[in-house]
Design an enzyme around this catalytic site. Structure first.
Site: not given
Ligand code: PLP
Length: 551
Positions: A13, A15, A46, A50, A54, A57, A161, A187
């Site tokens: 991944d 970030a 927030a 993740m 986006k 999200h 995802r 992560d």
């Protein structure tokens, strides 16, 4: 011959995994865009979704019931698709302005990338960023020394995802067919789900992750205990999401790949095995690669040393106690004791609270022994008073009980029952199959005559034989009692004793060598005390994890 089933592709991944330690870039922007709509969301809210693309999200944040309520209060209506577009438009604009500042490679990734390439492992990537966003990140990271071989974004696969398509696209670009040869590292929880859905090996990273949500300086300055607790929680969450492994930081990736390669090489996907459920080490299994001869001195000396070591583990000396090894699984040894130490004139009291206790009853039944089962039920605790009352009512000569009733995990009070056995002069038999070696047992304190265990339980050897630790005077009393040729406790002991560790019939030499290696490894681990500690820690982790599955 070298097995070519080895990891060929590692997909990272971006970030929070390879750049932008702590995954802060999108976080700040999410908070800002909601703020501008008059809604204050927390860092936790927030962060929660993740890893998703986006736009997904933003929708996930809106779906959070607290945010949905805040929205209704503020605008007197539900949020809708236009609101998502609005928020997203603002998100993109703001993110583009700051994104370049969040492209610093996480320490360790640059040398890791080199090492992977040196070992012919390709480096792929997936992300929650769109193509336009990622292009900025790719540029920034490349200037600072990190660049994977390929970059796939949800823009190319239309959905992100937790769907597996970005991973498949990576595999397709490298022409890899087998998901077993691919590792996904990320992560966030959606990273883990993406990997699991794709059927590839999936590893979570804790430090630098969105899930931990801390800056590098915060991690380094934090009290070790507090950090440890936070990391443990992240690990648990990732394991529950399905991760095959969770590592502390990116520097552990190469070691993790080596472990996976070992699994691939062995064609053995199990992490826990050899009836136990325990795991045998590679070195224990390797010990079986050498042939030894039943009548060789080398081998017999090994057997003698092994018997001596078993006495040591039970805190005994060889003046009063001796060890008998019996071919077969653990039950064979239980049967050798029940059949070999009790005659038809004698009477056995079996204390049971589970399948293994009742198995001693079954054995007695087949042997046509005089016996009685005192069954406290599968979930029942042993009641000492009831035992004593039973003994007062009828004349018994022997009493038998399981220490750890493996089927329920209950530990029965072997010392207290030993007191009763002593008081009423009963010969005392303990099935300590799944406790000996894993729990400290001072055998002399239990007052028992025979304690039984096997090669494949807490000593962590492979299955193949059982052993009986007995009082020598009690073993001698077994002469001519057995009604079985092969399960004759006394004769087996006599041969072993008189012929320096020789077994009566063909002995499982490979299993014995493996067991000897396992004994050395037990000692290396720091003996029973350390093993007990490890088992207890594992037990606590297991219990905590299982509680979470309870509906
Ligand atoms: C494992 C075990 C046995 C023996 O089982 P086998 O399948 O014969 O090895 C006996 N008693 C207990 C308490 C056990 O855990």
């Amino acid at each position: 011959m070298k097995n070519n089933k080895q990891i060929k592709l590692v997909i990272f991944d971006w970030a929070g995994t390879t750049v932008d330690y702590g995954c802060f870039a999108p976080l700040e922007v999410f908070i800002k865009i909601f703020q501008e709509k008059g809604i204050n969301i927390t860092y936790g809210e927030a962060r929660e979704p993740m890893g998703l693309s986006k736009i997904d999200h933003i929708e996930a944040i809106l779906k959070n019931s607290r945010i949905t309520d805040l929205w209704k209060k503020k605008y007197n209506r539900e949020w809708n698709k236009n609101d998502i577009s609005d928020l997203y438009f603002n998100f993109e604009k703001k993110l583009f302005e700051i994104l370049e500042n969040y492209t610093t490679p996480i320490s360790g990734i640059i040398p890791l990338a080199k090492k992977l390439r040196d070992n012919n492992i390709k480096i792929g990537s997936t992300t929650g960023y769109t193509r336009k966003m990622l292009d900025i990140v790719i540029d920034g990271a490349k200037k600072k020394g990190y660049s994977p071989d390929i970059f796939v974004t949800p823009t190319e696969t239309s959905v992100g995802r937790p769907y597996p398509y970005m991973i498949y696209e990576n595999m397709s670009l490298f022409n890899i067919k087998d998901p077993n040869l691919v590792v996904k590292i990320g992560d966030t929880i959606s990273d883990i789900k993406e990997g699991i859905n794709a059927g590839v090996w999936t590893i979570g990273v804790i430090k630098g992750s969105n899930e931990l949500g801390l800056r590098e300086d915060e991690v380094n300055a934090m009290d070790k205990k507090i950090l440890g607790e936070k990391m443990r929680k992240v690990k648990e969450k990732m394991i529950l999401a399905g991760a095959h492994m969770v590592i502390d930081d990116i520097t552990e990736v190469y070691a993790a790949i080596k472990i996976i390669n070992q699994k691939l090489e062995e064609k053995n996907p199990y992490l826990l095995l050899t009836p136990g459920p325990l795991t045998t080490t590679k070195s224990v299994r390797k010990a079986m690669m050498k042939d030894l001869c039943t009548w060789d001195d080398d081998y017999n000396n090994l057997v003698q040393d092994l018997r001596k070591r078993l006495l040591d583990i039970a805190y005994l000396n060889s003046k009063k106690y001796s060890v008998v090894l019996i071919q077969g699984s653990g039950t064979f040894s239980v049967e050798a004791v029940i059949g070999g130490s009790i005659s038809s004139e004698e009477k056995l009291l079996v204390i049971a609270n589970g399948a293994y206790g009742n198995r001693i009853g079954e054995i007695s039944n087949i042997l046509k022994h005089n016996y009685k089962i005192l069954d406290f039920g599968e979930l029942g605790a042993i009641n000492l008073k009831t035992i004593e009352e039973t003994i007062k009512e009828e004349k018994f000569t022997h009493i038998a009980m399981v220490h750890c009733e493996t089927t329920t995990g209950r530990l029965n009070p072997i010392n207290e029952v030993g007191e009763i056995a002593k008081k009423y002069n009963l010969s005392y038999i303990i099935d300590a199959m799944s406790s000996f070696g894993g729990i400290s047992i001072d055998m002399e304190k239990t007052n028992c005559d025979f304690l039984i265990s096997s090669s494949n339980k807490c000593i962590q050897g492979v299955p193949g034989f059982g052993f009986i630790i007995g009082k020598i005077e009690a073993i001698i009393k077994c002469k001519n009692k057995a009604k079985s040729l092969s399960l004759d406790l006394y004769s087996q002991w006599k041969t072993m004793n008189d012929f320096n560790g020789k077994w009566r019939f063909t002995s499982p030499t490979h299993v014995v060598r493996a067991f000897y290696q396992a004994l050395l490894e037990l000692e290396n681990e720091g003996g029973i005390k350390e093993r007990e500690k490890r088992y207890k820690e594992n037990n606590a982790i297991l219990l905590e994890g299982m509680k979470k599955f309870r509906l």
